[in-house]
Design a protein around this motif. Structure first.
Motif, PDB file in Angstrom:
ATOM      1  N   THR A 169      66.148  30.237  69.422  1.00 48.76           N
ATOM      2  CA  THR A 169      65.341  29.326  68.602  1.00 48.76           C
ATOM      3  C   THR A 169      63.989  29.085  69.257  1.00 48.76           C
ATOM      4  OG1 THR A 169      67.334  28.219  67.771  1.00 48.76           O
ATOM      5  CG2 THR A 169      65.244  27.041  67.542  1.00 48.76           C
ATOM      6  N   GLY A 170      63.992  28.887  70.582  1.00 49.23           N
ATOM      7  CA  GLY A 170      62.736  28.728  71.304  1.00 49.23           C
ATOM      8  C   GLY A 170      61.859  29.959  71.198  1.00 49.23           C
ATOM      9  N   ASP A 171      62.473  31.152  71.292  1.00 50.59           N
ATOM     10  CA  ASP A 171      61.727  32.401  71.128  1.00 50.59           C
ATOM     11  C   ASP A 171      61.097  32.470  69.734  1.00 50.59           C
ATOM     12  OD1 ASP A 171      62.639  33.064  73.648  1.00 50.59           O
ATOM     13  OD2 ASP A 171      64.186  34.442  72.917  1.00 50.59           O
ATOM     14  N   ALA A 172      61.884  32.086  68.710  1.00 55.77           N
ATOM     15  CA  ALA A 172      61.383  32.120  67.335  1.00 55.77           C
ATOM     16  C   ALA A 172      60.213  31.152  67.154  1.00 55.77           C
ATOM     17  CB  ALA A 172      62.503  31.779  66.357  1.00 55.77           C
ATOM     18  N   LEU A 173      60.296  29.998  67.813  1.00 55.25           N
ATOM     19  CA  LEU A 173      59.186  29.044  67.742  1.00 55.25           C
ATOM     20  C   LEU A 173      57.926  29.636  68.383  1.00 55.25           C
ATOM     21  CD1 LEU A 173      61.008  25.666  68.511  1.00 55.25           C
ATOM     22  CD2 LEU A 173      59.822  26.276  66.393  1.00 55.25           C
ATOM     23  N   GLY A 174      58.112  30.462  69.416  1.00 50.75           N
ATOM     24  CA  GLY A 174      56.972  31.141  70.020  1.00 50.75           C
ATOM     25  C   GLY A 174      56.288  32.066  69.030  1.00 50.75           C
ATOM     26  N   VAL A 175      57.076  32.808  68.270  1.00 48.54           N
ATOM     27  CA  VAL A 175      56.510  33.704  67.248  1.00 48.54           C
ATOM     28  C   VAL A 175      55.816  32.891  66.159  1.00 48.54           C
ATOM     29  CG1 VAL A 175      57.026  35.449  65.501  1.00 48.54           C
ATOM     30  CG2 VAL A 175      58.230  35.486  67.698  1.00 48.54           C
ATOM     31  N   LEU A 176      56.458  31.802  65.719  1.00 52.83           N
ATOM     32  CA  LEU A 176      55.831  30.946  64.699  1.00 52.83           C
ATOM     33  C   LEU A 176      54.527  30.352  65.217  1.00 52.83           C
ATOM     34  CD1 LEU A 176      58.943  29.067  63.221  1.00 52.83           C
ATOM     35  CD2 LEU A 176      57.570  30.851  62.123  1.00 52.83           C
ATOM     36  N   GLY A 177      54.497  30.008  66.510  1.00 51.70           N
ATOM     37  CA  GLY A 177      53.259  29.528  67.102  1.00 51.70           C
ATOM     38  C   GLY A 177      52.169  30.587  67.048  1.00 51.70           C
ATOM     39  N   GLY A 178      52.562  31.844  67.315  1.00 55.67           N
ATOM     40  CA  GLY A 178      51.605  32.944  67.231  1.00 55.67           C
ATOM     41  C   GLY A 178      51.087  33.136  65.816  1.00 55.67           C
ATOM     42  N   ILE A 179      51.967  32.983  64.820  1.00 57.17           N
ATOM     43  CA  ILE A 179      51.555  33.112  63.417  1.00 57.17           C
ATOM     44  C   ILE A 179      50.582  31.991  63.051  1.00 57.17           C
ATOM     45  CG2 ILE A 179      52.368  32.973  61.038  1.00 57.17           C
ATOM     46  CD1 ILE A 179      54.961  34.343  61.985  1.00 57.17           C
ATOM     47  N   ALA A 180      50.876  30.755  63.504  1.00 52.54           N
ATOM     48  CA  ALA A 180      49.984  29.626  63.213  1.00 52.54           C
ATOM     49  C   ALA A 180      48.624  29.825  63.879  1.00 52.54           C
ATOM     50  CB  ALA A 180      50.625  28.324  63.691  1.00 52.54           C
ATOM     51  N   TRP A 181      48.643  30.343  65.104  1.00 50.42           N
ATOM     52  CA  TRP A 181      47.395  30.622  65.819  1.00 50.42           C
ATOM     53  C   TRP A 181      46.582  31.670  65.058  1.00 50.42           C
ATOM     54  CZ3 TRP A 181      47.431  33.028  71.431  1.00 50.42           C
ATOM     55  CH2 TRP A 181      46.117  33.191  71.864  1.00 50.42           C
ATOM     56  N   ALA A 182      47.256  32.731  64.605  1.00 48.64           N
ATOM     57  CA  ALA A 182      46.574  33.774  63.845  1.00 48.64           C
ATOM     58  C   ALA A 182      46.003  33.221  62.545  1.00 48.64           C
ATOM     59  CB  ALA A 182      47.544  34.917  63.553  1.00 48.64           C
ATOM     60  N   ALA A 183      46.777  32.362  61.863  1.00 51.08           N
ATOM     61  CA  ALA A 183      46.306  31.771  60.607  1.00 51.08           C
ATOM     62  C   ALA A 183      45.069  30.907  60.846  1.00 51.08           C
ATOM     63  CB  ALA A 183      47.425  30.940  59.973  1.00 51.08           C
ATOM     64  N   THR A 184      45.042  30.192  61.960  1.00 47.85           N
ATOM     65  CA  THR A 184      43.865  29.393  62.307  1.00 47.85           C
ATOM     66  C   THR A 184      42.642  30.283  62.466  1.00 47.85           C
ATOM     67  OG1 THR A 184      45.287  27.823  63.499  1.00 47.85           O
ATOM     68  CG2 THR A 184      42.927  27.700  63.927  1.00 47.85           C
ATOM     69  N   THR A 185      42.813  31.404  63.161  1.00 47.30           N
ATOM     70  CA  THR A 185      41.707  32.343  63.369  1.00 47.30           C
ATOM     71  C   THR A 185      41.196  32.897  62.044  1.00 47.30           C
ATOM     72  OG1 THR A 185      42.626  32.979  65.516  1.00 47.30           O
ATOM     73  CG2 THR A 185      41.013  34.467  64.528  1.00 47.30           C
ATOM     74  N   VAL A 186      42.115  33.229  61.151  1.00 45.91           N
ATOM     75  CA  VAL A 186      41.724  33.778  59.848  1.00 45.91           C
ATOM     76  C   VAL A 186      40.941  32.738  59.046  1.00 45.91           C
ATOM     77  CG1 VAL A 186      42.577  34.655  57.635  1.00 45.91           C
ATOM     78  CG2 VAL A 186      43.619  35.438  59.772  1.00 45.91           C
ATOM     79  N   VAL A 187      41.402  31.482  59.070  1.00 51.83           N
ATOM     80  CA  VAL A 187      40.692  30.415  58.362  1.00 51.83           C
ATOM     81  C   VAL A 187      39.273  30.272  58.902  1.00 51.83           C
ATOM     82  CG1 VAL A 187      40.586  27.908  58.019  1.00 51.83           C
ATOM     83  CG2 VAL A 187      42.731  29.119  57.658  1.00 51.83           C
ATOM     84  N   VAL A 188      39.136  30.300  60.229  1.00 52.86           N
ATOM     85  CA  VAL A 188      37.811  30.169  60.840  1.00 52.86           C
ATOM     86  C   VAL A 188      36.913  31.335  60.446  1.00 52.86           C
ATOM     87  CG1 VAL A 188      36.568  30.173  63.046  1.00 52.86           C
ATOM     88  CG2 VAL A 188      38.625  28.773  62.775  1.00 52.86           C
ATOM     89  N   ARG A 189      37.464  32.549  60.412  1.00 54.21           N
ATOM     90  CA  ARG A 189      36.667  33.738  60.116  1.00 54.21           C
ATOM     91  C   ARG A 189      36.367  33.883  58.623  1.00 54.21           C
ATOM     92  NH1 ARG A 189      36.993  38.042  63.620  1.00 54.21           N
ATOM     93  NH2 ARG A 189      35.630  39.061  62.109  1.00 54.21           N
ATOM     94  N   ALA A 190      37.244  33.384  57.763  1.00 52.25           N
ATOM     95  CA  ALA A 190      37.117  33.653  56.330  1.00 52.25           C
ATOM     96  C   ALA A 190      36.447  32.530  55.552  1.00 52.25           C
ATOM     97  CB  ALA A 190      38.499  33.933  55.733  1.00 52.25           C
ATOM     98  N   THR A 191      36.064  31.453  56.198  1.00 53.41           N
ATOM     99  CA  THR A 191      35.467  30.306  55.516  1.00 53.41           C
ATOM    100  C   THR A 191      34.101  29.986  56.118  1.00 53.41           C
ATOM    101  OG1 THR A 191      36.425  28.667  57.025  1.00 53.41           O
ATOM    102  CG2 THR A 191      37.792  29.368  55.148  1.00 53.41           C
ATOM    103  N   ARG A 192      33.516  28.894  55.673  1.00 49.98           N
ATOM    104  CA  ARG A 192      32.201  28.483  56.180  1.00 49.98           C
ATOM    105  C   ARG A 192      32.235  28.117  57.667  1.00 49.98           C
ATOM    106  NH1 ARG A 192      29.191  24.814  51.521  1.00 49.98           N
ATOM    107  NH2 ARG A 192      29.213  26.407  49.881  1.00 49.98           N
ATOM    108  N   LEU A 193      33.407  27.940  58.213  1.00 49.40           N
ATOM    109  CA  LEU A 193      33.502  27.672  59.645  1.00 49.40           C
ATOM    110  C   LEU A 193      32.942  28.829  60.463  1.00 49.40           C
ATOM    111  CD1 LEU A 193      37.040  26.017  59.993  1.00 49.40           C
ATOM    112  CD2 LEU A 193      34.815  24.924  60.303  1.00 49.40           C
ATOM    113  N   ALA A 194      32.922  30.028  59.871  1.00 49.97           N
ATOM    114  CA  ALA A 194      32.380  31.189  60.572  1.00 49.97           C
ATOM    115  C   ALA A 194      30.901  31.002  60.894  1.00 49.97           C
ATOM    116  CB  ALA A 194      32.575  32.452  59.732  1.00 49.97           C
ATOM    117  N   HIS A 195      30.228  30.109  60.167  1.00 45.64           N
ATOM    118  CA  HIS A 195      28.803  29.866  60.382  1.00 45.64           C
ATOM    119  C   HIS A 195      28.546  28.494  60.997  1.00 45.64           C
ATOM    120  CE1 HIS A 195      28.037  33.491  58.085  1.00 45.64           C
ATOM    121  NE2 HIS A 195      28.860  33.039  57.163  1.00 45.64           N
TER     122      HIS A 195
END
Length: 313
Positions: A169-195
């Motif tokens: 379960t802890g390992d799975a939470l690590g993967v979910l954390g990685g997915i959330a981190w990736a989603a944050t990066t995508v939001v920053v890159r794909a929206t006005r936050l990029a500027h």
């Protein structure tokens, strides 16, 4: 400063390479710092305090530099979403580290570059993946699968079924954390936050996550301090000042001056440092199978971040 005013980015020089190695070591040590403090501060409360402290530091830094943080520039919606995703990432990390080792968390969390590449491929124009990146994702996911399989075999090495399930379960939470981190990066890159400025983007993530995490800690009854120890104080200070403030701002500063893809290739060093620090400082151990899985994940990350070779027309 908007990205429109940024100078042309160049390939990393020796200063950038050395700085990236130091940053990767800082980020690799973070899991050890969190895990060593979980006995003194409940995990979600610890995460909220970390974000709150770093928010104040970023606000002070932006104020000193005259960087506006509260100007209406159309980034509020994206900033709130990035902050919520950032909070989700650290809920997964802090809770996951109560169940699994810092070494394993470092490997599973840093599958994030692979999920980031997938997200950018789907949501950001001009970020289509190449064959080498697809190959990297396949290799990294194969390593992740092998690492999960290794987690299930802990029952045969003397661990109880409940302990094995908790670890997975802890390992799975690590993967979910990685997915959330990736989603944050995508939001920053794909929206006005990029500027937006690096300070404002980071401020959104820290401020929103501080509110969300502290509210969640209150709801879970975690707004308490178990024991105050020098190690807990140093660890919390390290997370807030060194990681969330200094290292993140340094990373954003590097991104304004150097080619992002050339910097990102160093991300494979972070789980390597994380595993090393977990073994040296926490006395953690791992199997040969997990070592092979980690090597596959690291290889996949390196392939995903392989620099583009452009052919002159």
């Amino acid at each position: 400063m908007s990205t429109a005013a940024l100078p042309a980015r160049r390939a990393p020089d020796s200063f950038a390479v050395l700085t990236m190695i130091v940053l990767c070591a800082i980020w690799g040590l973070q899991q050890v710092a969190i895990k060593s403090t979980n006995t003194a501060l409940p995990p979600v409360f610890q995460a909220g305090l970390r974000s709150a402290m770093a928010t104040v530091l970023v606000w002070g830094w932006a104020r000193a530099r005259g960087t506006p943080l509260f100007r209406d520039d159309g980034t509020l919606g994206a900033g709130l979403l990035a902050g919520i995703l950032f909070a989700s990432e650290f809920v997964c990390i802090f809770l996951g580290l109560t169940l699994t080792s810092a070494s394993r968390m470092a490997v599973f969390l840093y599958t994030a570059p692979c999920f980031t590449a997938l997200g950018l491929h789907w949501f950001v124009e001009g970020e289509r993946m190449r064959r080498i990146q697809w190959a990297g994702i396949v290799v990294a996911f194969a390593g992740m699968t092998l690492a999960f399989a290794d987690g299930f075999t802990r029952t045969h090495s003397g661990a109880s079924h409940a302990a094995t399930l908790a670890g997975v379960t802890g390992d799975a939470l690590g993967v979910l954390g990685g997915i959330a981190w990736a989603a944050t990066t995508v939001v920053v890159r794909a929206t006005r936050l990029a500027h937006s400025s690096a300070s404002k983007t980071l401020f959104y993530q820290l401020a929103v996550s501080a509110v969300v995490l502290l509210a969640l800690a209150a709801g879970l009854g975690q707004m308490r301090v178990e024991t105050v120890t020098p190690l807990a104080v140093i660890s919390l200070g390290y997370q807030a000042i060194v990681v969330a403030f200094v290292s993140y701002l340094t990373w954003f500063w590097l991104l304004t001056r150097y080619i992002a893809s050339r910097l990102s290739v160093f991300s494979f060093l972070t789980p390597l440092f994380g595993v090393t620090f977990g073994v040296l400082l926490l006395g953690e151990s791992f199997s040969v199978r997990f070592l092979l899985a980690a090597l596959l994940v690291l290889t996949g990350i390196a392939l995903v971040n392989a620099p583009v070779r452009r052919v002159a027309a």
